[in-house]
Scaffold this motif. Structure first.
Motif, PDB file in Angstrom:
ATOM      1  N   GLU A  68       4.712   5.194   9.978  1.00 15.10           N
ATOM      2  CA  GLU A  68       5.432   4.460  11.032  1.00 15.10           C
ATOM      3  C   GLU A  68       4.904   4.665  12.539  1.00 15.10           C
ATOM      4  OE1 GLU A  68      10.116   4.104  12.688  1.00 15.10           O
ATOM      5  OE2 GLU A  68       9.559   5.277  11.080  1.00 15.10           O
ATOM      6  N   ARG A  69       4.776   6.236  12.673  1.00 13.70           N
ATOM      7  CA  ARG A  69       4.005   6.350  13.978  1.00 13.70           C
ATOM      8  C   ARG A  69       2.749   5.604  14.202  1.00 13.70           C
ATOM      9  NH1 ARG A  69       5.660  11.435  12.012  1.00 13.70           N
ATOM     10  NH2 ARG A  69       3.514  12.128  11.525  1.00 13.70           N
ATOM     11  N   PHE A  70       1.989   5.450  13.375  1.00 13.75           N
ATOM     12  CA  PHE A  70       0.891   4.718  13.869  1.00 13.75           C
ATOM     13  C   PHE A  70       0.934   3.255  13.914  1.00 13.75           C
ATOM     14  CE2 PHE A  70      -2.827   2.499  12.281  1.00 13.75           C
ATOM     15  CZ  PHE A  70      -3.736   2.778  13.236  1.00 13.75           C
ATOM     16  N   VAL A  71       1.688   2.502  12.886  1.00 16.71           N
ATOM     17  CA  VAL A  71       1.704   1.136  12.873  1.00 16.71           C
ATOM     18  C   VAL A  71       2.451   0.634  14.344  1.00 16.71           C
ATOM     19  CG1 VAL A  71       1.496   0.934  10.569  1.00 16.71           C
ATOM     20  CG2 VAL A  71       3.890   1.141  11.454  1.00 16.71           C
ATOM     21  N   ARG A  72       3.236   1.588  14.938  1.00 17.66           N
ATOM     22  CA  ARG A  72       4.009   1.393  15.974  1.00 17.66           C
ATOM     23  C   ARG A  72       3.236   1.201  17.380  1.00 17.66           C
ATOM     24  NH1 ARG A  72       9.408   0.173  15.510  1.00 17.66           N
ATOM     25  NH2 ARG A  72      10.471   0.985  13.704  1.00 17.66           N
ATOM     26  N   THR A  73       2.194   1.865  17.156  1.00 18.56           N
ATOM     27  CA  THR A  73       0.863   1.807  18.434  1.00 18.56           C
ATOM     28  C   THR A  73       0.070   0.490  18.248  1.00 18.56           C
ATOM     29  OG1 THR A  73      -0.796   2.926  16.990  1.00 18.56           O
ATOM     30  CG2 THR A  73       1.133   4.392  18.076  1.00 18.56           C
ATOM     31  N   VAL A  74       0.322  -0.393  17.029  1.00 19.81           N
ATOM     32  CA  VAL A  74      -0.505  -1.581  17.060  1.00 19.81           C
ATOM     33  C   VAL A  74       0.422  -2.621  17.070  1.00 19.81           C
ATOM     34  CG1 VAL A  74      -2.199  -2.695  15.529  1.00 19.81           C
ATOM     35  CG2 VAL A  74      -2.173  -0.189  15.737  1.00 19.81           C
ATOM     36  N   THR A  90       9.470  -3.192  10.741  1.00 17.38           N
ATOM     37  CA  THR A  90      10.832  -3.006  10.291  1.00 17.38           C
ATOM     38  C   THR A  90      10.771  -1.784   9.223  1.00 17.38           C
ATOM     39  OG1 THR A  90      10.975  -5.254  10.526  1.00 17.38           O
ATOM     40  CG2 THR A  90      12.817  -4.238   9.070  1.00 17.38           C
ATOM     41  N   VAL A  91      11.828  -0.946   9.552  1.00 21.82           N
ATOM     42  CA  VAL A  91      11.894   0.166   8.617  1.00 21.82           C
ATOM     43  C   VAL A  91      13.380   0.114   8.100  1.00 21.82           C
ATOM     44  CG1 VAL A  91      12.110   2.695   8.378  1.00 21.82           C
ATOM     45  CG2 VAL A  91      10.591   1.908   9.840  1.00 21.82           C
ATOM     46  N   PHE A  92      13.471  -0.061   6.564  1.00 27.60           N
ATOM     47  CA  PHE A  92      14.739   0.137   5.762  1.00 27.60           C
ATOM     48  C   PHE A  92      14.672   1.623   5.241  1.00 27.60           C
ATOM     49  CE2 PHE A  92      13.587  -4.550   5.409  1.00 27.60           C
ATOM     50  CZ  PHE A  92      14.746  -5.062   6.139  1.00 27.60           C
ATOM     51  N   ASP A  93      15.673   2.464   5.869  1.00 28.87           N
ATOM     52  CA  ASP A  93      15.585   3.740   5.417  1.00 28.87           C
ATOM     53  C   ASP A  93      16.942   3.991   4.711  1.00 28.87           C
ATOM     54  OD1 ASP A  93      15.754   6.441   5.664  1.00 28.87           O
ATOM     55  OD2 ASP A  93      14.840   6.559   7.708  1.00 28.87           O
ATOM     56  N   THR A  94      17.030   4.702   3.823  1.00 32.14           N
ATOM     57  CA  THR A  94      18.280   4.891   2.993  1.00 32.14           C
ATOM     58  C   THR A  94      18.874   5.903   3.762  1.00 32.14           C
ATOM     59  OG1 THR A  94      17.069   6.846   1.794  1.00 32.14           O
ATOM     60  CG2 THR A  94      17.224   4.748   0.875  1.00 32.14           C
ATOM     61  N   VAL A 151       0.828  -1.135  -0.170  1.00 32.86           N
ATOM     62  CA  VAL A 151      -0.018  -0.027   0.125  1.00 32.86           C
ATOM     63  C   VAL A 151       0.771   1.238  -0.042  1.00 32.86           C
ATOM     64  CG1 VAL A 151      -0.227  -0.032   2.758  1.00 32.86           C
ATOM     65  CG2 VAL A 151      -1.917   1.076   1.024  1.00 32.86           C
ATOM     66  N   HIS A 152       0.516   2.255  -0.735  1.00 32.64           N
ATOM     67  CA  HIS A 152       1.198   3.642  -0.855  1.00 32.64           C
ATOM     68  C   HIS A 152       0.984   4.117   0.550  1.00 32.64           C
ATOM     69  CE1 HIS A 152       2.544   7.508  -2.035  1.00 32.64           C
ATOM     70  NE2 HIS A 152       2.759   6.994  -3.323  1.00 32.64           N
ATOM     71  N   SER A 153       1.997   4.964   1.183  1.00 29.72           N
ATOM     72  CA  SER A 153       1.992   5.462   2.300  1.00 29.72           C
ATOM     73  C   SER A 153       1.004   6.585   2.296  1.00 29.72           C
ATOM     74  CB  SER A 153       3.351   6.093   2.714  1.00 29.72           C
ATOM     75  OG  SER A 153       3.944   6.905   1.591  1.00 29.72           O
ATOM     76  N   ALA A 154       0.709   7.407   1.231  1.00 31.78           N
ATOM     77  CA  ALA A 154      -0.103   8.376   1.114  1.00 31.78           C
ATOM     78  C   ALA A 154      -1.918   7.500   1.166  1.00 31.78           C
ATOM     79  CB  ALA A 154      -0.182   9.113  -0.046  1.00 31.78           C
ATOM     80  N   GLU A 155      -2.111   6.279   0.889  1.00 31.13           N
ATOM     81  CA  GLU A 155      -3.329   5.836   0.811  1.00 31.13           C
ATOM     82  C   GLU A 155      -3.484   4.838   2.180  1.00 31.13           C
ATOM     83  OE1 GLU A 155      -5.913   5.495  -2.018  1.00 31.13           O
ATOM     84  OE2 GLU A 155      -5.316   7.418  -1.097  1.00 31.13           O
ATOM     85  N   PHE A 156      -2.479   4.820   2.851  1.00 26.78           N
ATOM     86  CA  PHE A 156      -2.518   3.817   4.136  1.00 26.78           C
ATOM     87  C   PHE A 156      -3.746   3.895   4.827  1.00 26.78           C
ATOM     88  CE2 PHE A 156      -1.418   2.423   8.124  1.00 26.78           C
ATOM     89  CZ  PHE A 156      -0.970   1.050   8.182  1.00 26.78           C
ATOM     90  N   PHE A 157      -4.056   5.111   5.226  1.00 27.27           N
ATOM     91  CA  PHE A 157      -5.107   5.646   6.384  1.00 27.27           C
ATOM     92  C   PHE A 157      -6.674   5.442   5.428  1.00 27.27           C
ATOM     93  CE2 PHE A 157      -1.147   7.327   8.064  1.00 27.27           C
ATOM     94  CZ  PHE A 157      -1.488   6.822   9.309  1.00 27.27           C
ATOM     95  N   HIS A 158      -6.672   4.931   4.273  1.00 26.44           N
ATOM     96  CA  HIS A 158      -7.905   4.860   3.543  1.00 26.44           C
ATOM     97  C   HIS A 158      -8.357   3.476   3.457  1.00 26.44           C
ATOM     98  CE1 HIS A 158      -8.092   9.223   2.862  1.00 26.44           C
ATOM     99  NE2 HIS A 158      -6.666   9.112   2.767  1.00 26.44           N
ATOM    100  N   GLY A 159      -8.248   2.642   4.506  1.00 30.04           N
ATOM    101  CA  GLY A 159      -8.713   1.305   4.310  1.00 30.04           C
ATOM    102  C   GLY A 159      -7.838   0.356   5.000  1.00 30.04           C
ATOM    103  N   SER A 160      -6.404   0.474   4.515  1.00 31.11           N
ATOM    104  CA  SER A 160      -5.396  -0.789   4.773  1.00 31.11           C
ATOM    105  C   SER A 160      -5.164  -0.922   6.345  1.00 31.11           C
ATOM    106  CB  SER A 160      -4.351  -0.737   3.928  1.00 31.11           C
ATOM    107  OG  SER A 160      -4.776  -0.752   2.359  1.00 31.11           O
ATOM    108  N   LEU A 161      -5.144   0.055   7.059  1.00 33.04           N
ATOM    109  CA  LEU A 161      -4.714   0.107   8.190  1.00 33.04           C
ATOM    110  C   LEU A 161      -5.747  -0.816   9.182  1.00 33.04           C
ATOM    111  CD1 LEU A 161      -6.311   3.369  10.405  1.00 33.04           C
ATOM    112  CD2 LEU A 161      -6.966   2.497   8.089  1.00 33.04           C
ATOM    113  N   GLU A 162      -7.170  -1.213   8.615  1.00 32.92           N
ATOM    114  CA  GLU A 162      -7.960  -1.979   9.265  1.00 32.92           C
ATOM    115  C   GLU A 162      -7.427  -3.466   9.402  1.00 32.92           C
ATOM    116  OE1 GLU A 162     -10.407  -1.360  11.086  1.00 32.92           O
ATOM    117  OE2 GLU A 162     -10.439   0.964  10.565  1.00 32.92           O
ATOM    118  N   LEU A 163      -6.492  -3.821   8.597  1.00 34.62           N
ATOM    119  CA  LEU A 163      -5.899  -5.227   8.644  1.00 34.62           C
ATOM    120  C   LEU A 163      -4.862  -5.497   9.776  1.00 34.62           C
ATOM    121  CD1 LEU A 163      -5.228  -5.940   4.844  1.00 34.62           C
ATOM    122  CD2 LEU A 163      -7.118  -6.514   6.270  1.00 34.62           C
ATOM    123  N   LEU A 164      -4.442  -4.181  10.338  1.00 30.53           N
ATOM    124  CA  LEU A 164      -3.276  -4.248  11.245  1.00 30.53           C
ATOM    125  C   LEU A 164      -3.716  -5.059  12.524  1.00 30.53           C
ATOM    126  CD1 LEU A 164      -1.364  -0.853  11.177  1.00 30.53           C
ATOM    127  CD2 LEU A 164      -0.851  -3.110   9.832  1.00 30.53           C
TER     128      LEU A 164
END
Length: 343
Positions: free
Chosen positions: A277-283, A288-292, A241-254
């Protein structure tokens, strides 16, 4: 099980010599790419089509994104098979089409080359095999070492040079010069990522479902790693899921044990992935974050680091893939259907 010793670092299944040779061969195409751009600009064209299938389609998205944010030139990434059945009214004899193929034999891309050439489109191919069908069919073929992947080096040079000539990108000469250091830079990235990749694989040996998130010029890579690596090469279930779209449905799968992989780059969309990242760490307890940004990329100027994110992440996750292969005892070359059966 093959390990390569690199200055004290054990690297699983990593052939440094071949890796450096392949990346260097792509960067060495710079004079030919510059000549190509000058030819196209002198000839004149109205739009640019970036055509691929599967991974080569997704790998075009960073350069569509780059053009969209930096240029007025219409640039469109296109699925080869869909183009054949749906067409595109903006595809004319004033168009240019770019193709990439590691093997040079991808059937959908071959048919798309024939399709666009019938409409007078100039075709350009990047591949590693000069005698391959794609190299032979394209009007212009630029050839790197065999099996060179990814094609980010060529696409970065092509798009930055094109936009530079159009007055839409500053610092091309500096940027292209710095890319000459890329083979050594990426070896260092691989070394740094190796223990991280090994630990990730050990922890996730039995994980069978992954949630992948990315945005900006890493959305294409997110899609690619989800579909072409975890699904195709490891037969694992994923949601992307695109990070801009994450809060439009996909978060319910967490859920608490949902395994999330976040790909974080250094472009203007970084804040979107930060928010996820801030949100998913609460659930979830498995994020895992791979950060350049964690990788020095010595020799690359700060203003260019964001452009390199896809190839840096490809190098990092290349180590992850090899270690998943190890712990799961599932070869990355094993297929049940792709190029095995008729479909």
């Amino acid at each position: 099980m093959q390990f390569t010793l690199l200055k004290g670092h054990l690297m699983l299944g990593f052939d440094e010599s071949a890796f450096v040779k392949q990346i260097a061969s792509a960067v060495a195409l710079r004079p030919q790419i510059e000549e190509l751009v000058d030819t196209l600009v002198a000839r004149g064209f109205d739009n640019l089509f970036l055509i691929g299938a599967g991974g080569t389609y997704a790998a075009m998205w960073p350069y569509e994104h780059f053009a969209k944010t930096a240029s007025t030139l219409p640039v469109k990434s296109v699925i080869a098979a869909e183009l054949l059945v749906s067409g595109d009214k903006t595809l004319t004899d004033r168009s240019v089409a770019i193709f990439t193929s590691v093997s040079g034999t991808t059937d959908d891309s071959l048919r798309a080359i024939e399709y666009v050439k019938e409409r007078g489109v100039l075709t350009v191919a990047f591949t590693g095999f000069p005698d391959s069908p794609i190299a032979q069919q394209a009007d212009i073929a630029l050839v790197s070492e065999p099996k060179t992947w990814p094609f980010d080096m060529q696409m970065m040079l092509f798009t930055t040079r094109l936009l530079s000539v159009r007055g839409e990108f500053d610092g091309y000469e500096k940027f292209a010069g710095e890319l000459e250091k890329l083979p050594e830079i990426l070896v260092e990235v691989a070394k740094q990522a190796e223990p991280i990749a090994s630990d990730f694989a050990d922890v996730h040996k039995d994980t069978d479902y992954y949630f992948l998130v990315g945005g900006g010029n890493l959305w294409g890579f997110t899609y690619l790693y989800s579909m072409c690596i975890l699904e195709e090469m490891q037969w694992l279930r994923t949601t992307r899921v695109h990070s801009a779209e994450f809060f439009h449905g996909s978060l319910e799968l967490l859920e608490k044990d949902t395994s999330l992989i976040l790909f974080q780059g250094e472009d203007e969309t970084r804040a979107l992935t930060d928010r996820v990242e801030r949100f998913v760490r609460t659930v979830s307890d498995d994020v895992t974050v791979f950060d350049t940004k964690d990788y020095p990329l010595e020799g690359i100027s700060p203003e260019f680091r964001g452009l390199l994110a896809p190839v840096v992440l490809d190098t990092i996750t290349g180590r992850v893939s090899k270690h998943l292969e190890r712990v799961r005892e599932h070869s990355l070359d094993l297929r049940r259907y792709y190029r095995v059966v008729e479909y």
